[in-house]
Design a protein around this motif. Structure first.
Motif, PDB file in Angstrom:
ATOM      1  N   ALA A  43      41.407  45.095  30.038  1.00 31.73           N
ATOM      2  CA  ALA A  43      40.803  44.610  31.276  1.00 31.73           C
ATOM      3  C   ALA A  43      39.290  44.790  31.216  1.00 31.73           C
ATOM      4  CB  ALA A  43      41.354  45.385  32.478  1.00 31.73           C
ATOM      5  N   GLY A  44      38.588  43.962  31.944  1.00 30.11           N
ATOM      6  CA  GLY A  44      37.138  44.099  32.066  1.00 30.11           C
ATOM      7  C   GLY A  44      36.787  44.946  33.274  1.00 30.11           C
ATOM      8  N   GLY A  45      35.519  44.948  33.624  1.00 29.51           N
ATOM      9  CA  GLY A  45      35.063  45.716  34.776  1.00 29.51           C
ATOM     10  C   GLY A  45      34.973  47.206  34.458  1.00 29.51           C
ATOM     11  N   SER A  46      34.718  48.003  35.467  1.00 26.85           N
ATOM     12  CA  SER A  46      34.451  49.437  35.263  1.00 26.85           C
ATOM     13  C   SER A  46      35.695  50.320  35.432  1.00 26.85           C
ATOM     14  CB  SER A  46      33.385  49.900  36.260  1.00 26.85           C
ATOM     15  OG  SER A  46      33.816  49.612  37.588  1.00 26.85           O
ATOM     16  N   THR A  47      36.668  49.893  36.218  1.00 26.07           N
ATOM     17  CA  THR A  47      37.825  50.766  36.492  1.00 26.07           C
ATOM     18  C   THR A  47      38.547  51.233  35.229  1.00 26.07           C
ATOM     19  OG1 THR A  47      38.139  49.701  38.639  1.00 26.07           O
ATOM     20  CG2 THR A  47      39.975  51.022  37.798  1.00 26.07           C
ATOM     21  N   PRO A  48      38.761  50.354  34.241  1.00 27.92           N
ATOM     22  CA  PRO A  48      39.545  50.783  33.067  1.00 27.92           C
ATOM     23  C   PRO A  48      38.816  51.767  32.157  1.00 27.92           C
ATOM     24  CG  PRO A  48      39.319  48.375  33.129  1.00 27.92           C
ATOM     25  CD  PRO A  48      38.380  48.926  34.131  1.00 27.92           C
ATOM     26  N   GLU A  49      37.515  51.975  32.370  1.00 30.88           N
ATOM     27  CA  GLU A  49      36.770  52.797  31.406  1.00 30.88           C
ATOM     28  C   GLU A  49      37.331  54.199  31.259  1.00 30.88           C
ATOM     29  OE1 GLU A  49      32.569  50.349  31.644  1.00 30.88           O
ATOM     30  OE2 GLU A  49      32.512  52.540  31.708  1.00 30.88           O
ATOM     31  N   GLY A  70      41.387  40.149  28.587  1.00 32.76           N
ATOM     32  CA  GLY A  70      41.848  39.272  29.664  1.00 32.76           C
ATOM     33  C   GLY A  70      40.796  38.261  30.055  1.00 32.76           C
ATOM     34  N   ASP A  71      39.529  38.674  29.939  1.00 25.73           N
ATOM     35  CA  ASP A  71      38.453  37.742  30.264  1.00 25.73           C
ATOM     36  C   ASP A  71      37.148  38.251  29.665  1.00 25.73           C
ATOM     37  OD1 ASP A  71      38.017  39.926  31.991  1.00 25.73           O
ATOM     38  OD2 ASP A  71      37.131  38.669  33.534  1.00 25.73           O
ATOM     39  N   GLU A  72      36.162  37.368  29.643  1.00 24.90           N
ATOM     40  CA  GLU A  72      34.843  37.768  29.128  1.00 24.90           C
ATOM     41  C   GLU A  72      33.766  36.960  29.838  1.00 24.90           C
ATOM     42  OE1 GLU A  72      33.703  40.364  26.424  1.00 24.90           O
ATOM     43  OE2 GLU A  72      32.651  39.887  28.297  1.00 24.90           O
ATOM     44  N   ARG A  73      32.659  37.604  29.991  1.00 22.62           N
ATOM     45  CA  ARG A  73      31.513  36.923  30.625  1.00 22.62           C
ATOM     46  C   ARG A  73      30.772  36.124  29.560  1.00 22.62           C
ATOM     47  NH1 ARG A  73      30.347  42.321  33.540  1.00 22.62           N
ATOM     48  NH2 ARG A  73      32.300  42.644  34.673  1.00 22.62           N
ATOM     49  N   CYS A  74      30.236  34.955  29.944  1.00 25.25           N
ATOM     50  CA  CYS A  74      29.505  34.106  28.979  1.00 25.25           C
ATOM     51  C   CYS A  74      28.079  34.637  28.833  1.00 25.25           C
ATOM     52  CB  CYS A  74      29.517  32.646  29.423  1.00 25.25           C
ATOM     53  SG  CYS A  74      31.159  31.919  29.297  1.00 25.25           S
ATOM     54  N   LEU A 133      44.923  44.998  33.783  1.00 29.57           N
ATOM     55  CA  LEU A 133      44.107  44.165  34.668  1.00 29.57           C
ATOM     56  C   LEU A 133      43.483  45.022  35.752  1.00 29.57           C
ATOM     57  CD1 LEU A 133      46.443  41.055  35.162  1.00 29.57           C
ATOM     58  CD2 LEU A 133      44.235  41.080  33.987  1.00 29.57           C
ATOM     59  N   GLY A 134      42.294  44.614  36.185  1.00 32.63           N
ATOM     60  CA  GLY A 134      41.686  45.208  37.370  1.00 32.63           C
ATOM     61  C   GLY A 134      41.853  44.222  38.519  1.00 32.63           C
ATOM     62  N   MET A 135      41.265  44.559  39.659  1.00 29.00           N
ATOM     63  CA  MET A 135      41.276  43.636  40.788  1.00 29.00           C
ATOM     64  C   MET A 135      39.926  43.717  41.498  1.00 29.00           C
ATOM     65  SD  MET A 135      43.488  43.626  44.343  1.00 29.00           S
ATOM     66  CE  MET A 135      42.407  44.913  44.989  1.00 29.00           C
ATOM     67  N   GLY A 136      39.369  42.569  41.808  1.00 31.82           N
ATOM     68  CA  GLY A 136      38.103  42.559  42.535  1.00 31.82           C
ATOM     69  C   GLY A 136      38.312  42.677  44.039  1.00 31.82           C
ATOM     70  N   GLU A 137      37.203  42.813  44.774  1.00 29.51           N
ATOM     71  CA  GLU A 137      37.278  43.008  46.233  1.00 29.51           C
ATOM     72  C   GLU A 137      37.831  41.783  46.954  1.00 29.51           C
ATOM     73  OE1 GLU A 137      33.508  44.393  47.659  1.00 29.51           O
ATOM     74  OE2 GLU A 137      33.245  45.744  45.947  1.00 29.51           O
ATOM     75  N   GLY A 139      40.352  40.044  45.611  1.00 26.14           N
ATOM     76  CA  GLY A 139      41.703  39.815  45.076  1.00 26.14           C
ATOM     77  C   GLY A 139      41.712  39.031  43.781  1.00 26.14           C
ATOM     78  N   HIS A 140      40.552  38.870  43.160  1.00 26.70           N
ATOM     79  CA  HIS A 140      40.560  38.208  41.836  1.00 26.70           C
ATOM     80  C   HIS A 140      41.061  39.188  40.793  1.00 26.70           C
ATOM     81  CE1 HIS A 140      36.440  40.017  41.040  1.00 26.70           C
ATOM     82  NE2 HIS A 140      36.984  40.134  39.855  1.00 26.70           N
ATOM     83  N   THR A 141      41.484  38.636  39.655  1.00 26.73           N
ATOM     84  CA  THR A 141      41.851  39.469  38.517  1.00 26.73           C
ATOM     85  C   THR A 141      41.498  38.711  37.253  1.00 26.73           C
ATOM     86  OG1 THR A 141      43.596  40.853  37.555  1.00 26.73           O
ATOM     87  CG2 THR A 141      44.243  38.652  38.316  1.00 26.73           C
ATOM     88  N   ALA A 142      41.157  39.429  36.191  1.00 27.76           N
ATOM     89  CA  ALA A 142      40.517  38.806  35.025  1.00 27.76           C
ATOM     90  C   ALA A 142      39.363  37.961  35.589  1.00 27.76           C
ATOM     91  CB  ALA A 142      41.534  38.010  34.216  1.00 27.76           C
ATOM     92  N   SER A 143      39.269  36.692  35.186  1.00 29.86           N
ATOM     93  CA  SER A 143      38.269  35.840  35.853  1.00 29.86           C
ATOM     94  C   SER A 143      38.956  34.695  36.574  1.00 29.86           C
ATOM     95  CB  SER A 143      37.246  35.320  34.827  1.00 29.86           C
ATOM     96  OG  SER A 143      36.365  36.367  34.456  1.00 29.86           O
ATOM     97  N   ASN A 191      36.385  50.280  48.163  1.00 27.62           N
ATOM     98  CA  ASN A 191      35.967  48.870  48.259  1.00 27.62           C
ATOM     99  C   ASN A 191      37.109  47.902  47.940  1.00 27.62           C
ATOM    100  OD1 ASN A 191      35.850  49.754  45.560  1.00 27.62           O
ATOM    101  ND2 ASN A 191      34.539  48.039  44.986  1.00 27.62           N
ATOM    102  N   LYS A 192      38.248  48.439  47.503  1.00 30.11           N
ATOM    103  CA  LYS A 192      39.386  47.548  47.202  1.00 30.11           C
ATOM    104  C   LYS A 192      40.435  47.545  48.325  1.00 30.11           C
ATOM    105  CE  LYS A 192      37.477  46.912  43.234  1.00 30.11           C
ATOM    106  NZ  LYS A 192      37.981  47.190  41.888  1.00 30.11           N
ATOM    107  N   GLN A 193      40.204  48.350  49.377  1.00 33.19           N
ATOM    108  CA  GLN A 193      41.206  48.503  50.458  1.00 33.19           C
ATOM    109  C   GLN A 193      41.611  47.174  51.080  1.00 33.19           C
ATOM    110  OE1 GLN A 193      39.904  51.192  53.516  1.00 33.19           O
ATOM    111  NE2 GLN A 193      40.143  53.023  52.242  1.00 33.19           N
TER     112      GLN A 193
HETATM  113  C1  6PG Z   1      35.207  41.253  35.088  1.00 31.36           C
HETATM  114  C2  6PG Z   1      36.623  41.750  35.213  1.00 31.36           C
HETATM  115  C3  6PG Z   1      37.067  41.688  36.650  1.00 31.36           C
HETATM  116  C4  6PG Z   1      37.286  43.118  37.075  1.00 31.36           C
HETATM  117  C5  6PG Z   1      37.359  43.239  38.574  1.00 31.36           C
HETATM  118  C6  6PG Z   1      37.318  44.714  38.987  1.00 31.36           C
HETATM  119  O1  6PG Z   1      34.877  40.638  34.071  1.00 31.36           O
HETATM  120  O2  6PG Z   1      34.434  41.535  35.995  1.00 31.36           O
HETATM  121  O3  6PG Z   1      37.471  41.192  34.386  1.00 31.36           O
HETATM  122  O4  6PG Z   1      38.238  40.956  36.865  1.00 31.36           O
HETATM  123  O5  6PG Z   1      38.496  43.606  36.494  1.00 31.36           O
HETATM  124  O6  6PG Z   1      36.258  42.553  39.133  1.00 31.36           O
HETATM  125  O7  6PG Z   1      36.088  45.258  38.532  1.00 31.36           O
HETATM  126  P1  6PG Z   1      35.802  46.838  38.691  1.00 31.36           P
HETATM  127  O8  6PG Z   1      36.879  47.531  37.884  1.00 31.36           O
HETATM  128  O9  6PG Z   1      34.438  47.033  38.101  1.00 31.36           O
HETATM  129  O10 6PG Z   1      35.918  47.143  40.164  1.00 31.36           O
END
Ligand code: 6PG
Length: 227
Positions: A43-49, A70-74, A133-137, A139-143, A191-193
Motif C-alpha cells: 500500500a502507499g501513503g504513510s499508514t503502512p510504514e 497498489g498504486d503509484e504517483r506519476c 491497502l490504506g484508505m483516504g479521508e 474513502g478512496h483506496t489505492a488511487s 482523520n479517517k473517522q
Molecule cells: C497514495 C495511497 C493512498 C493512501 C491513502 C491513505 O498513493 O496516497 O495509495 O491510497 O493509501 O490516501 O494515506 P495515509 O496512509 O497517508 O493516510
C-alpha cells in the motif's frame, strides 16, 4: 460495506501494525508452502510504514517473495513522494528480496504508459496472495477515488485529477486488487473517522468495491473507529 469483512479494532496504531505484520508473515508461510512463492501488493501513503519497518526486521524466506504496488504517483522514480521510495527505504532495501522480484509501477512514464505497462505485470502475477491497502479521508483506496470512472475490466488504470496530490497516478483496479487470497486494510487516525462511518453505513465508496477470496481484514485503531 462488504459482507465478508472482519473489523479488528485495536487501541493504538502500533497494535494495528503488529497485528497486520503477523498476518502477513503467516500468509507468506502458507503461500510459500502451497505454491512456492508469496505475491504481496504494498500500500502507499504513510499508514503502512509501521508495518514496513516491522517487516524489515523479520526473518522470512525472502527469496520467495514477489512485491507489487497498489498504486503509484506519476513522479520521477527517485522523488520523495513516490510510494516505491517509501517502501524501499522502510523495508525493501533492508531485506534480501531479489530486485527482479520487485515490480515497481513505471508511473514516471505518465498515467497512460504506466498503466499500460503495469497491466501486463499484474496479468502475469494474478492471483495475489496478500494485498495491503490504506484508505483516504474520502474513502478512496489505492488511487481509486470517489466519482472517478474507469473501465472495470482493466487490471491497471490511468488516473487523472486525483483530489490527493499529485493529480496523475497509476492504480491497480478494484477487480485486480480483489483477485487475492487475503486483503488487509490499514486504517488509523481521527482523520479517517468520517470515511469509516460512511463506509459502515453502506455508502458506495471505493473501499467498498474491494473484496477478496477470504474475508477482508480491516485493522483499525480507536482513533479511526470507536464503536
Ligand atoms: C497514495 C495511497 C493512498 C493512501 C491513502 C491513505 O498513493 O496516497 O495509495 O491510497 O493509501 O490516501 O494515506 P495515509 O496512509 O497517508 O493516510
Amino acid at each position: 460495506m462488504q459482507h465478508n469483512s472482519l473489523w479488528h479494532t485495536m487501541e493504538t496504531a502500533d497494535q494495528v501494525a503488529v497485528a497486520a505484520y503477523q498476518q502477513i508473515l503467516e500468509c507468506a508461510e502458507h503461500a510459500i508452502a502451497e505454491h512456492g512463492s508469496f505475491k504481496l501488493v504494498l500500500a502507499g501513503g504513510s499508514t503502512p510504514e509501521k508495518v514496513y519497518h516491522l517487516l524489515a526486521k523479520a526473518n522470512a524466506d525472502w527469496a520467495k517473495w514477489f512485491i507489487y504496488y497498489g498504486d503509484e504517483r506519476c513522479l520521477p522514480i527517485d522523488h520523495a513522494d513516490r510510494n516505491s521510495l517509501a517502501a524501499t527505504q522502510a523495508f525493501l532495501e533492508k531485506v534480501a528480496i531479489p530486485n527482479m522480484q520487485i515490480f515497481t509501477i513505471p508511473a514516471e512514464l505518465g498515467p497512460e504508459q504506466g498503466a499500460k505497462k503495469y497491466q501486463q505485470v499484474v496479468a502475469a502475477a494474478l492471483p495475489f496472495d496478500m494485498v495491503l491497502l490504506g484508505m483516504g479521508e474520502d474513502g478512496h483506496t489505492a488511487s481509486l477515488f470517489p466519482g472517478h470512472q474507469h473501465q472495470e475490466d482493466e487490471l491497471a488504470h490511468a488516473v487523472y485529477n486525483s483530489p490527493k496530490p499529485p493529480p496523475e497516478r497509476v492504480s491497480i483496479s478494484a477487480k485486480a486488487l480483489s483477485n487475492t487470497q487475503q486483503l488487509i486494510f490499514l486504517i488509523t487516525g481521527t482523520n479517517k473517522q468520517e470515511a469509516v462511518k460512511n463506509w459502515r453505513s453502506g455508502q458506495d465508496l471505493p473501499v467498498a468495491t474491494i473484496s477478496a477470496k477470504n474475508p477482508v481484514d480491516i485493522y483499525i485503531d480507536r482513533d479511526a473507529y470507536n464503536p
